[in-house]
Structure formats: C-alpha cells, structure tokens
Design a protein around this motif. Structure first.
Motif, PDB file in Angstrom:
ATOM      1  N   HIS A 167       0.727  -1.246  -0.109  1.00 60.21           N
ATOM      2  CA  HIS A 167       0.072   0.084  -0.078  1.00 60.21           C
ATOM      3  C   HIS A 167       1.007   1.331   0.172  1.00 60.21           C
ATOM      4  N   PRO A 168       1.609   1.612  -1.016  1.00 58.73           N
ATOM      5  CA  PRO A 168       2.448   2.555  -1.077  1.00 58.73           C
ATOM      6  C   PRO A 168       1.741   3.941  -0.899  1.00 58.73           C
ATOM      7  N   GLU A 169       0.473   3.766  -1.648  1.00 57.41           N
ATOM      8  CA  GLU A 169      -0.252   5.258  -1.601  1.00 57.41           C
ATOM      9  C   GLU A 169      -0.540   5.578  -0.207  1.00 57.41           C
ATOM     10  N   LEU A 170      -0.561   4.659   0.678  1.00 53.67           N
ATOM     11  CA  LEU A 170      -0.831   5.070   2.191  1.00 53.67           C
ATOM     12  C   LEU A 170       0.397   5.939   2.871  1.00 53.67           C
TER      13      LEU A 170
ATOM     14  N   LEU B 184       2.940   9.042   2.824  1.00 55.44           N
ATOM     15  CA  LEU B 184       2.692  10.331   2.279  1.00 55.44           C
ATOM     16  C   LEU B 184       3.584  10.608   1.063  1.00 55.44           C
ATOM     17  N   ASP B 185       4.989  10.083   1.035  1.00 49.62           N
ATOM     18  CA  ASP B 185       5.606  10.283   0.050  1.00 49.62           C
ATOM     19  C   ASP B 185       5.970   9.016  -0.791  1.00 49.62           C
ATOM     20  N   ARG B 186       4.953   7.850  -0.452  1.00 52.12           N
ATOM     21  CA  ARG B 186       5.238   6.655  -1.035  1.00 52.12           C
ATOM     22  C   ARG B 186       6.666   5.862  -0.954  1.00 52.12           C
ATOM     23  N   SER B 187       7.143   6.175   0.205  1.00 52.08           N
ATOM     24  CA  SER B 187       8.417   5.643   0.404  1.00 52.08           C
ATOM     25  C   SER B 187       8.280   4.222   1.446  1.00 52.08           C
ATOM     26  N   THR B 188       9.388   3.736   1.814  1.00 52.46           N
ATOM     27  CA  THR B 188       9.438   2.509   2.617  1.00 52.46           C
ATOM     28  C   THR B 188      10.676   2.844   3.715  1.00 52.46           C
ATOM     29  N   GLY B 189      10.794   1.535   4.629  1.00 48.38           N
ATOM     30  CA  GLY B 189      11.765   1.627   5.292  1.00 48.38           C
ATOM     31  C   GLY B 189      12.830   0.518   4.819  1.00 48.38           C
ATOM     32  N   ASP B 190      12.840   0.299   3.485  1.00 50.66           N
ATOM     33  CA  ASP B 190      13.725  -0.776   3.088  1.00 50.66           C
ATOM     34  C   ASP B 190      15.166  -0.479   3.319  1.00 50.66           C
ATOM     35  N   VAL B 191      15.656   0.760   3.030  1.00 51.60           N
ATOM     36  CA  VAL B 191      16.822   1.304   3.612  1.00 51.60           C
ATOM     37  C   VAL B 191      16.964   2.259   4.598  1.00 51.60           C
ATOM     38  N   ALA B 192      16.044   3.060   4.589  1.00 52.71           N
ATOM     39  CA  ALA B 192      15.855   4.166   5.838  1.00 52.71           C
ATOM     40  C   ALA B 192      17.014   4.630   6.073  1.00 52.71           C
ATOM     41  N   CYS B 193      17.564   5.061   7.061  1.00 56.91           N
ATOM     42  CA  CYS B 193      18.924   5.473   7.438  1.00 56.91           C
ATOM     43  C   CYS B 193      20.161   4.367   7.204  1.00 56.91           C
ATOM     44  N   ASP B 194      19.804   3.244   7.070  1.00 59.13           N
ATOM     45  CA  ASP B 194      20.802   2.185   6.677  1.00 59.13           C
ATOM     46  C   ASP B 194      21.862   1.967   7.986  1.00 59.13           C
ATOM     47  N   SER B 195      20.969   2.320   8.996  1.00 59.65           N
ATOM     48  CA  SER B 195      21.712   2.115  10.606  1.00 59.65           C
ATOM     49  C   SER B 195      22.202   0.701  10.692  1.00 59.65           C
ATOM     50  N   TYR B 196      21.588  -0.208   9.799  1.00 58.95           N
ATOM     51  CA  TYR B 196      22.193  -1.607   9.962  1.00 58.95           C
ATOM     52  C   TYR B 196      23.645  -1.594   9.624  1.00 58.95           C
ATOM     53  N   HIS B 197      24.044  -1.126   8.793  1.00 62.03           N
ATOM     54  CA  HIS B 197      25.507  -0.948   8.173  1.00 62.03           C
ATOM     55  C   HIS B 197      26.189   0.187   8.875  1.00 62.03           C
ATOM     56  N   LYS B 198      25.474   1.263   9.528  1.00 63.71           N
ATOM     57  CA  LYS B 198      25.898   2.578   9.709  1.00 63.71           C
ATOM     58  C   LYS B 198      26.058   2.835  11.245  1.00 63.71           C
TER      59      LYS B 198
ATOM     60  N   ASP C 197      -6.735   2.503  10.498  1.00 59.22           N
ATOM     61  CA  ASP C 197      -5.675   2.262   9.494  1.00 59.22           C
ATOM     62  C   ASP C 197      -4.658   3.209   9.336  1.00 59.22           C
ATOM     63  N   ASN C 198      -4.454   4.054  10.468  1.00 58.68           N
ATOM     64  CA  ASN C 198      -3.279   4.854  10.426  1.00 58.68           C
ATOM     65  C   ASN C 198      -2.044   4.165  10.740  1.00 58.68           C
ATOM     66  N   LYS C 199      -1.897   3.132  11.062  1.00 51.68           N
ATOM     67  CA  LYS C 199      -0.684   2.161  11.272  1.00 51.68           C
ATOM     68  C   LYS C 199      -0.948   0.811  10.647  1.00 51.68           C
ATOM     69  N   ALA C 200       0.224   0.120  10.566  1.00 54.90           N
ATOM     70  CA  ALA C 200       0.152  -1.246  10.101  1.00 54.90           C
ATOM     71  C   ALA C 200      -0.467  -1.968  11.013  1.00 54.90           C
TER      72      ALA C 200
ATOM     73  N   ASP D 274       3.734   9.337   7.528  1.00 57.16           N
ATOM     74  CA  ASP D 274       4.372  10.295   6.904  1.00 57.16           C
ATOM     75  C   ASP D 274       5.710  10.134   6.122  1.00 57.16           C
ATOM     76  N   GLY D 275       6.153   9.064   5.867  1.00 61.10           N
ATOM     77  CA  GLY D 275       7.437   8.848   5.344  1.00 61.10           C
ATOM     78  C   GLY D 275       8.657   9.528   5.791  1.00 61.10           C
ATOM     79  N   TYR D 276       9.384  10.341   4.722  1.00 61.04           N
ATOM     80  CA  TYR D 276      10.460  11.033   5.001  1.00 61.04           C
ATOM     81  C   TYR D 276      10.198  12.624   4.972  1.00 61.04           C
ATOM     82  N   VAL D 277       8.844  13.066   4.927  1.00 63.01           N
ATOM     83  CA  VAL D 277       8.456  14.286   4.750  1.00 63.01           C
ATOM     84  C   VAL D 277       8.601  14.934   6.159  1.00 63.01           C
ATOM     85  N   ASN D 278       7.832  14.537   7.181  1.00 61.29           N
ATOM     86  CA  ASN D 278       8.083  15.364   8.475  1.00 61.29           C
ATOM     87  C   ASN D 278       9.504  14.518   9.317  1.00 61.29           C
ATOM     88  N   ARG D 279      10.152  15.391   9.788  1.00 57.82           N
ATOM     89  CA  ARG D 279      11.291  15.148  10.405  1.00 57.82           C
ATOM     90  C   ARG D 279      11.324  15.313  11.569  1.00 57.82           C
TER      91      ARG D 279
END
Length: 483
Positions: free
Chosen positions: A51-54, A56-70, A189-192, A441-446
């Motif tokens: 449901h990428p349309e849900l 705000l910016d159609r983003s995911t946490g697939d990479v996110a901040c990449d803290s797994y590597h960083k 439906d505001n969260k998974a 909110d994806g990566y819109v609101n920080r």
C-alpha cells in the motif's frame, strides 16, 4: 483554566546527579536492510510494499537511514553529543525470521551484540525496547495480537532476547506505545496492519498485549533478574487532555479521554487496583448492550489475571508530544460501527493559537507536559518515570530553531514538574537521534537531531542546530539559554 509554567520563564534548576539524558530510535524507522542477513518480513515491510499510496511520499523503510550498516557512525554522533543512554528497539523479525523461537538468526544476534558492545565501550547505556510496532508477518497472518497465543510467542521471543543480551542490557521495555499497535493499527488504518476494527479488534489486541507484557516481566523477574540485575517496564504514550471549558461535563470528559487513551493500557499494570479504568468497565458494556452485543466488547480480566498483571513494572515509560482540548459528547446515536471514540463519549481538538509543528497533530504546549506528569503522580503514586520520547517535527531544516525552542520549553516544563510538584522523573530521551521513516508520513516530517540525506546512497548525516543545543544541555546539566 489553570496553566502550569509560562512560555517566558525557563526553569533554571539543574538536572539531578542521577538523572539520565539520552536519545531514541526504533528499528524499522532507521535500520533498513529489510531483507538482508536472514531478516524475515514484518508488518511494516508488507504494509509499505502493498500500500505505497498510504505513505505520504510513497516511501518505505527498506533502506531508511541504513543504520544496520552505519550503526558505528550513529554511536559516534551520540558520543559527540554526550548522551548518557540510547533507547533503541530490536527487530523481532531480524532475530526470529518467522516470529517463532525455533529459528534464531545468528546475523541478527550478531548485529545487536555489536551495537550493544559499542555503546558500552562509549559509556552509553543501552535501553532496549523489545517491540516497537513491527510484528513478524507470519504471526500477523495468524491474527497478530488479536490471537491469544501471541502471549506465549512474545514470551518465547523475550526469552531469546534476555538470554543473548541480558548480561549487558540493564534497562528493558517490553512494548512501545500499545495504543498505536492496537487502537491505530488494529482499530484504525493509520498504522500497520490497518484493520479498521475499532471497538472490537483494538480491545482484543490490547488485552493480549497487556498479558504478553506481564508474561515477559515475570519471565525476567523470575529467571533473569537474579543474575542480570536489570529493570523492565513498558512505555505508554499520551497527549495531555485539557478540558475544553471549565464546565464539570468537560472536566469529566477530559478524565474520560485520558482513561481511554492512557489508562486503558496503564491501569492494569500501574494502578494499585489493577484492571481497566472503571469508566471503561462501565461505558463499554453499556454501549455494547445498546448496540445489540450479547456481551461487552471490552474483554474482562479474571481476578487471577488482574493480580498477575498488577505491579509488573520497575518504572513507568512515557512518550509525550502535545496536548488536546476535550469536550463532552453526552449522547452518541447507536448507529454504524462501534468504536473506542464512541465509547468514550468525547471529542478532542487543538487550540488554533497553539504554535504548530510541520505535523498537524503536534502543537507546542509545554504546560501540558507538566500537568500530565503531575496527573501521573496523583494516579499511580511515586513511580519513577522515564520519558522515553519527546520531540518536534519540521520539514528537515538544518538550522532547526523550532526544535531548539521546543526542547527548551518542554525540558523546562519537565523540570517544573520535578522541582515544583516533586514528580519522580529519572530520565529523558529526545526523539530522535536521526531523521527517519516516520510511518505514514514517510520522510516528509522529520524529528531528527541529525539530518539524513535520503537521496544520498551513503545516507549522509549532518548535525542540526538542535544537536548542538542538546549537547550544551547535557554538558551543563541544565537548560541552555537562560538569561
């Protein structure tokens, strides 16, 4: 209406010597590596992919901040700020790819061992959350927290965690913000996973989640605490609920709203009597009957369960951001689908004069923080309070003076509660260490103290003005910028 504190006068007291200042993150929001190194799928992986349309910016946490590597770079950022503790969450699916304890992922264990060891090497205390909304998808396919067996499955997961990390981790949280998991994820439906089953599914989810918390607490208390000597609790979030007017009806409505918003999860654990708030045990059965249900939509704890759950805490974890005004809705017609909001007979809103953030739900109302902390003391006694999230959203500014101002005001409001009202606050975590995936909110609101360039494959981190401000607060042990 009484207001605690003022916008113009900051509290000049120092933080007590044993007070901890830290920062916080959550696994799905920062780690990335969603399908690497043996990690299984969780509900936010599924939700954002299907449901990428849900978002705000159609983003995911697939990479996110990449803290797994960083993660080493993130620890260095914390070290530079001088934080005393780091609150982070474990990905259940990274440790147990299927959700079940028969299959443990060695790479997941290694990653968190490396992070914990590096924190300790840098004199940063790890405060570890077992669950921050990211249910393993195979368990969600079986009903997630609406399935009573989740109590056992969560206990199995907790055992694996305590066995692998408990020799070094001394501060634990079982769950982060059960309201978001149950009321917003199952009830709305505001969260998974977004089931929209309010008034039924969210009550069932919360019932099982609270029992799962108690099982994990007793497991730790009986089998691990004697050797590991740590502390364990749960973090619950709430806005302060301010009466919309001075009328008795609105004052009672505000109390009702916080009972349905916070007491729902907190009373069974922290209240001397245990069990759900009395107002919930009165109103939900009444409305259920009028709606034609044969029994209350709010599940009941047995007397044995009330006793088993009551007192399963060593401190109270609190997440707080803002305040709402509340008014009484005396009669809500019996029509349509049931819901928790209908059960509570309240309506809430923001005062348009309150200073805004970039997120519509977050207004700057520091006196509400003081009032909430005082309310907690009156309701639950002198329990130690760990503020495990508090922060401000903008659109990613490096010179984030709005966030600096928010921290000044809210830290002052917290000190007001501590010094003027003797509230036993022991720790404070600024949300968040870095800009991250903010759910819908994806990566819109920080919310980050550090900017993350999401367009840079290396996810470059840049300290914001708020990171430097917080560094000065930690170094001085008092609010920086008082004339």
């Amino acid at each position: 209406m009484e207001r605690y504190g003022t916008y113009g006068k900051l509290n000049s007291n120092e933080f007590p010597g044993d007070f901890l200042l830290g920062t916080a993150t959550a696994s799905y929001q920062i780690e990335g590596a969603w399908n690497l190194s043996g990690k299984g799928e969780n509900i936010w992986d599924r939700y954002t992919h299907t449901h990428p349309e849900l978002i705000l910016d159609r983003s995911t946490g697939d990479v996110a901040c990449d803290s797994y590597h960083k993660y080493e770079e993130d620890v260095a950022l914390m070290k530079k700020m001088g934080v005393q503790f780091y609150r982070f969450s474990l990905s259940w699916s990274r440790i147990l790819p299927t959700g079940f304890a028969y299959q443990i992922n060695p790479d997941g264990i290694r990653y968190y061992n490396d992070l914990i060891n590096l924190l300790l090497k840098n004199d940063i205390i790890p405060l570890v959350t077992l669950f921050h909304w990211d249910t393993p998808q195979p368990l969600e396919d079986l009903g997630g927290f609406t399935n009573a067996l989740m109590v056992e499955w969560f206990e199995d997961y907790a055992r694996v965690v305590f066995e692998n990390f408990g020799d070094r981790v001394k501060l634990w949280l079982t769950f982060n913000e059960p309201k978001q998991t149950c009321h917003e994820g199952v009830g709305g439906d505001n969260k998974a996973p977004g089931y929209e089953s309010s008034g039924i599914g969210d009550y069932l989810c919360a019932h099982n989640l609270i029992k799962a918390h108690a099982r994990a607490y007793h497991l730790y208390d009986k089998e691990f605490r004697p050797k590991q000597n740590g502390s364990i609790s749960i973090t619950i979030d709430t806005s302060w609920m301010e009466p919309g007017t001075n009328s008795t009806a609105d004052k009672e409505a505000a109390e009702r709203k916080i009972a349905f918003n916070f007491g729902w999860y907190a009373d069974p654990i922290f209240h001397p009597n245990g069990d759900y708030p009395e107002v919930m045990r009165k109103l939900v059965p009444e409305r259920s009957k009028k709606e034609g249900f044969r029994r209350s939509r709010l599940p009941e704890f047995t007397k044995e369960e009330v006793k088993y759950i009551r007192g399963t805490f060593d401190f109270l974890g609190l997440n707080h951001y803002t305040t709402l005004l509340v008014k009484d809705i005396p009669e809500i017609p019996i029509s349509g689908k049931p819901s928790v909001d209908k059960d509570s007979r309240t309506e809430s809103w923001h005062d348009p004069s309150w200073p805004p953030s970039s997120a519509g739900w977050l207004k700057v109302v520091p006196w509400g923080f003081t009032k909430l902390l005082v309310w907690l003391k009156h309701r639950y006694g002198d329990v130690p309070i760990y503020v495990t999230e508090n922060g401000f959203s903008d659109l990613g500014e490096i010179d984030d003076q709005g966030r600096v101002n928010y921290y000044k005001l809210y830290l002052s409001a917290m000190l007001d509660a501590m010094y003027e009202h003797k509230v036993n606050v022991k720790a404070y975590a600024a949300w968040s260490l870095v800009d991250n995936f903010e759910w819908r909110d994806g990566y819109v609101n920080r919310f980050g103290l550090h900017h993350v360039d999401m367009n840079d494959p290396g996810r470059k981190r840049t300290p914001k003005a708020s990171a430097e401000y917080y560094r000065k607060v930690i170094a001085a042990r008092k609010i920086h910028g008082i004339d």
